[in-house]
Motif scaffolding. Structure first.
Motif, short mmCIF file in Angstrom:
data_model
loop_
_atom_site.label_atom_id
_atom_site.label_comp_id
_atom_site.label_asym_id
_atom_site.label_seq_id
_atom_site.Cartn_x
_atom_site.Cartn_y
_atom_site.Cartn_z
N ALA A 15 1.27 4.97 7.09
CA ALA A 15 2.73 5.42 7.08
C ALA A 15 3.46 4.14 7.31
O ALA A 15 2.92 3.07 7.38
CB ALA A 15 2.97 6.46 8.08
N ALA A 16 4.90 4.35 6.90
CA ALA A 16 5.78 3.18 6.96
C ALA A 16 5.66 2.55 8.43
O ALA A 16 5.82 1.22 8.60
CB ALA A 16 7.14 3.65 7.12
N SER A 38 4.63 1.53 1.30
CA SER A 38 5.76 2.19 0.59
C SER A 38 5.60 3.67 0.39
O SER A 38 4.58 4.15 0.30
CB SER A 38 5.82 1.55 -1.07
OG SER A 38 4.56 1.68 -1.49
N SER A 39 6.70 4.29 0.19
CA SER A 39 6.80 5.82 0.00
C SER A 39 6.55 6.25 -1.12
O SER A 39 6.89 5.41 -2.07
CB SER A 39 8.04 6.25 0.99
OG SER A 39 9.18 5.83 0.21
N VAL A 63 0.93 -1.23 -0.06
CA VAL A 63 -0.11 0.13 0.10
C VAL A 63 0.98 1.13 0.10
O VAL A 63 1.97 1.25 0.70
CB VAL A 63 -0.91 0.07 1.26
CG1 VAL A 63 -1.97 1.15 1.28
CG2 VAL A 63 -1.57 -1.28 1.33
N LYS A 64 0.57 2.32 -0.73
CA LYS A 64 1.26 3.53 -0.62
C LYS A 64 1.25 4.33 0.38
O LYS A 64 -0.08 4.27 1.08
CB LYS A 64 1.09 4.07 -1.92
CG LYS A 64 1.47 3.64 -3.39
CD LYS A 64 1.26 4.38 -4.60
CE LYS A 64 1.72 3.73 -5.77
NZ LYS A 64 1.50 4.59 -7.22
N SER A 115 -0.05 7.11 2.75
CA SER A 115 -0.99 8.28 2.84
C SER A 115 -2.33 7.72 2.26
O SER A 115 -3.38 8.09 2.38
CB SER A 115 -0.81 9.87 1.94
OG SER A 115 -0.95 9.19 0.71
N GLU A 116 -2.39 6.55 1.71
CA GLU A 116 -3.61 5.72 1.06
C GLU A 116 -4.32 4.79 2.46
O GLU A 116 -3.65 4.98 3.57
CB GLU A 116 -3.33 4.91 0.03
CG GLU A 116 -2.79 5.75 -1.32
CD GLU A 116 -2.75 5.01 -2.63
OE1 GLU A 116 -2.56 5.65 -3.49
OE2 GLU A 116 -2.57 3.72 -2.51
N THR A 117 -5.35 4.00 1.98
CA THR A 117 -5.92 3.32 3.03
C THR A 117 -5.70 1.79 2.67
O THR A 117 -5.70 1.30 1.59
CB THR A 117 -7.62 3.39 2.64
OG1 THR A 117 -7.86 4.83 3.02
CG2 THR A 117 -8.36 2.50 3.69
N LEU A 118 -5.27 1.26 3.69
CA LEU A 118 -5.03 -0.23 4.16
C LEU A 118 -6.31 -0.76 4.15
O LEU A 118 -7.01 -0.64 5.02
CB LEU A 118 -4.16 -0.38 5.11
CG LEU A 118 -3.69 -1.89 5.57
CD1 LEU A 118 -2.39 -1.86 6.30
CD2 LEU A 118 -4.73 -2.66 6.36
N SER A 119 -6.77 -2.10 3.42
CA SER A 119 -7.74 -2.66 3.47
C SER A 119 -7.43 -4.31 3.68
O SER A 119 -6.80 -4.78 2.83
CB SER A 119 -8.72 -2.47 2.48
OG SER A 119 -9.28 -1.23 2.55
N VAL A 120 -7.89 -4.96 4.62
CA VAL A 120 -7.70 -6.41 4.83
C VAL A 120 -9.00 -6.97 5.27
O VAL A 120 -9.69 -6.44 6.02
CB VAL A 120 -6.60 -6.60 5.73
CG1 VAL A 120 -5.12 -6.44 4.96
CG2 VAL A 120 -6.56 -6.14 7.05
#
Lengths: 129, 107
Positions: free
Chosen positions: A92-93, A128-129, A12-13, A15-20
């Motif tokens: 973020a990281a 990832s940044s 995931v980049k 600032s974006e949204t992580l979805s699992v």
């Protein structure tokens, strides 16, 4: 035998949204016997509870979140697919981690009152940044 | 929020040793305490719940004890398969949960 299986994007980049998503098999997600839980573990570090969902089959369920993540976390349920999901915004990281789903029966009575006795295998999500 | 402090963070031991890991809660948790074992690349496994009850299938060399804010996990005679990382968890404030920082047991 209840089984849990996580699925996620892997990458995931920032600032974006992580979805699992956690798929539940061998039992119904619509039960008063268990909460459904998300826990994460950054590489080489300890376990962190993210949040829990209680879904009895009515409404959209009740959710509870770690205060340190509350502003960015949403846990939701899809009873038609017997799944529950985690959304984490503005990643973020530091959000890079293995994300686990688990069940929690600690609110039950007597010998059935066990916390996380069933876990998924976990899914690694890298930001990832 | 209930904070869990686990010690030591790492432990060097040998097969056959008796080892003890300690967990302290920031407030009383009335035996709502679990211990987990985690091996590399695997999800944690529940060992002990309610401070002293062994999960089904867990060898009797594992035992848990404690009350109030202070709890311990003891392994009476370390076996090669016991070298892993151990975590305590409070569920007194369930559904709000929290874990200790972990104890890595090494040879």
């Amino acid at each position: 035998q209840l089984q849990l299986q996580e699925s996620g994007p892997g990458l995931v980049k920032a600032s974006e949204t992580l979805s699992v998503t956690c798929s539940v098999s061998g039992g119904s997600i619509s039960t008063t016997n268990y909460y459904w839980v998300w826990i994460r573990q950054p590489p080489g570090r300890g376990l962190e509870w993210i949040g829990s969902l209680f879904y009895s089959g009515m409404n959209s369920g009740s959710t509870y979140y770690n205060s340190s993540l509350k502003s960015r976390v949403t846990i939701s349920v899809d009873p038609s697919r017997n799944q529950f999901s985690l959304n984490l915004t503005s990643v973020a990281a530091a959000d890079t981690a293995v994300y686990y789903c688990a069940r929690d029966g600690s609110h039950r009575d007597g010998s059935n009152a066990k916390p996380n006795d069933v876990w998924g295998q976990g899914t690694l999500v890298t930001v990832s940044s | 929020d209930i904070q869990m402090t686990q010690s030591p963070s790492s432990l060097s031991a040998s097969v056959g040793d008796r080892v003890t890991i300690t967990c302290r809660a920031s407030q009383g948790i009335r035996n709502s305490l679990a211990w987990y074992q985690q091996k590399p690349g695997k999800a944690p496994d529940l060992l002990v719940y309610a401070a002293s009850k062994l999960e089904s299938g867990v060898p009797s060399r594992f035992s848990g004890s404690g009350s109030g804010t202070d709890y311990t996990l003891t392994i009476s005679s370390l076996q090669p398969e016991d070298f892993a990382t151990y975590y305590c968890q409070q569920y007194f404030s369930s559904p709000l949960l929290s874990f200790g920082g972990g104890t890595k047991m090494e040879i």
